[in-house]
Design an enzyme around this catalytic site. Structure first.
Site, PDB file in Angstrom:
ATOM      1  CD  GLU A 152      -1.568   4.930   4.059  1.00 59.44           C
ATOM      2  OE1 GLU A 152      -0.856   4.123   3.465  1.00 59.44           O
ATOM      3  OE2 GLU A 152      -2.701   5.251   3.670  1.00 59.44           O
ATOM      4  CD  GLU A 257      -6.493   9.908   2.801  1.00 60.54           C
ATOM      5  OE1 GLU A 257      -6.789   8.795   2.319  1.00 60.54           O
ATOM      6  OE2 GLU A 257      -5.319  10.309   2.906  1.00 60.54           O
TER       7      GLU A 257
HETATM    8  C1  XIL Z   1      -5.624   6.735  -3.313  1.00 58.84           C
HETATM    9  C2  XIL Z   1      -6.212   7.437  -4.541  1.00 58.84           C
HETATM   10  O1  XIL Z   1      -7.527   7.863  -4.214  1.00 58.84           O
HETATM   11  C3  XIL Z   1      -6.223   6.520  -5.719  1.00 58.84           C
HETATM   12  O2  XIL Z   1      -6.618   7.209  -6.896  1.00 58.84           O
HETATM   13  C4  XIL Z   1      -4.826   5.896  -5.945  1.00 58.84           C
HETATM   14  O3  XIL Z   1      -4.894   4.944  -6.961  1.00 58.84           O
HETATM   15  C5  XIL Z   1      -4.315   5.260  -4.670  1.00 58.84           C
HETATM   16  O4  XIL Z   1      -4.347   6.208  -3.605  1.00 58.84           O
HETATM   17  N1  XIL Z   1      -4.670   6.645   1.661  1.00 58.84           N
HETATM   18  C6  XIL Z   1      -4.134   7.815   1.162  1.00 58.84           C
HETATM   19  C7  XIL Z   1      -4.533   8.278  -0.188  1.00 58.84           C
HETATM   20  O5  XIL Z   1      -3.415   8.527   1.879  1.00 58.84           O
HETATM   21  O6  XIL Z   1      -3.500   8.968  -0.833  1.00 58.84           O
HETATM   22  C8  XIL Z   1      -5.015   7.119  -1.044  1.00 58.84           C
HETATM   23  O7  XIL Z   1      -5.494   7.665  -2.257  1.00 58.84           O
HETATM   24  C9  XIL Z   1      -6.077   6.318  -0.322  1.00 58.84           C
HETATM   25  C10 XIL Z   1      -5.528   5.739   0.963  1.00 58.84           C
END
Ligand code: XIL
Length: 370
Positions: A152, A257
């Site tokens: 990101e 994701e």
């Molecule tokens: C999220 C997790 O799923 C949560 O449990 C945590 O509280 C916050 O992070 N982008 C990403 C992930 O790259 O690591 C994030 O995961 C969601 C957004």
């Protein structure tokens, strides 16, 4: 005799069919992944383990390899949960992707500060970055085949995001991270990962970023599209344009994701996945607290089918599709971008049972083969 033989064949076929998981159905296309949460790592439950065994061939830690968890204070690392992930991966014969080395979130303040709380110099931060990357990549050299090196780093308009990494080190912090990663484990695949990469301006930003890294001779193996999607956005055509743009750089494309929220997105939150943007709870933002109406269930299945049809069409460019969660009950979407809602973003329901969306995804390769 003939009758019992056909019966036996029928039973065998049925049990083979039920033994098949998505990983088998998609084995000629791409890897199918899921995440392991802290709870599952420290108290593995039989149901999730069985799902991992049957459905997936690649795992990622949801949080436990992030800086905040694995290196919470300068006193030292805590590898327990990440080590448990390697064990789980061995149990299900899954490969492992490391998530994530350098990110503006879930990184403790001390990383950027000296003992008196003042920002450290570029040299000090670079050396902390190098040491962290090398510590993790060396420890898990034999287990982790690919790493989200930088997560990101882009704004929605495609420019570089302001972060403490960028403020202190400068714009080359991304290049430095990839260089350190390539040194730490020359065999590992190295990825740039971000959300909203379907949006044209951000897509162009990612193309510029990765092109410039490659032009500097820096190894980048792939681009991860996070894919925290909704029922009606983004358009499949936008996702396709990004897959094509990234593939034409000569790097792997990964859907890293994937989840599809069926809930309204609060107006004040930016659409995407910036985890610090939390909106206030309101009843109208949580319309399916008791159950999911049939028509929404069907729309979700259709949406999954449309996306997997696209992914399957582009299987030569896509190396992996990872769901951000195993079943609806443990999805982060129940708490982001609003806390305490009931969302239904995955393929398995709260009892771990496959939803209509599962069947929709599972039938894509055979339908397309016809
Ligand atoms: C999220 C997790 O799923 C949560 O449990 C945590 O509280 C916050 O992070 N982008 C990403 C992930 O790259 O690591 C994030 O995961 C969601 C957004």
């Amino acid at each position: 005799m003939v009758k019992s033989l056909s019966l036996l064949v029928g039973v065998l076929c049925a049990s083979m069919a039920s033994a098949q998981g998505l990983k088998d159905i998609y084995q000629d296309a791409f890897l199918i992944g899921s995440i392991a949460s802290h709870q599952q790592l420290t108290h593995p439950d039989a149901q999730t383990r069985a799902l991992f065994q049957r459905e997936f061939n690649v795992l990622t830690a949801e949080n436990d390899m992030k800086w905040q968890r694995i290196y919470p204070s300068p006193e030292g690392y805590n590898f327990a949960a990440a080590d448990a992930l390697m064990q789980q991966a061995e149990d299900c014969q899954c490969q492992v992707v490391g998530h994530t080395l350098i990110w503006h979130q879930q990184t403790p303040d001390w990383v950027f500060e000296d003992e008196s709380g003042k920002p450290v110099s570029r040299e000090v931060l670079l050396s902390r970055m190098q040491s962290h990357i090398s510590t993790l990549m060396t420890r898990y050299k034999n287990d982790v085949y690919g790493w989200d090196v930088v997560n990101e780093a882009l704004n929605e308009d495609g420019t570089l995001r302001d972060s403490r990494w960028r403020d202190i080190i400068g714009d080359d912090y991304i290049a430095q991270a990839f260089r350190f990663a390539a040194e730490a484990d020359p065999d590992a695949e190295l990825y740039y990962n971000d959300y909203n990469l379907n949006a044209p301006a951000k897509r162009d930003g990612a193309v510029r970023l990765v092109k410039s890294l490659l032009a500097q001779g820096i190894k980048v193996s792939g681009i991860g599209m996070q894919a925290h999607y909704m029922l009606h956005s983004p358009k499949v055509s936008q996702v396709e344009a990004s897959i094509q743009a990234f593939a034409s750089l000569g790097v792997e494309v990964m859907i890293t994701e994937l989840d599809i929220s069926v809930l309204p997105f609060p107006k004040q939150a930016a659409i995407g996945a910036e985890i610090s943007e939390i909106a206030a709870y309101a009843e109208e933002l949580n319309p399916y607290a008791k159950q999911l109406p049939q028509e929404v269930q069907t729309a979700l299945a259709q949406r999954y089918q449309d996306l997997f049809t696209l992914f399957y069409q582009h299987r030569k460019s896509i190396s992996r599709v990872t769901f951000w969660g195993t079943h609806d009950g443990t999805s982060w979407k129940n708490n982001w971008p609003v806390r305490g809602r009931t969302d239904y973003p995955l393929l398995f329901d709260r009892d771990g049972k496959p939803k209509p969306a599962y069947d929709a995804v599972a039938t894509v390769p055979s339908v397309m083969a016809q």
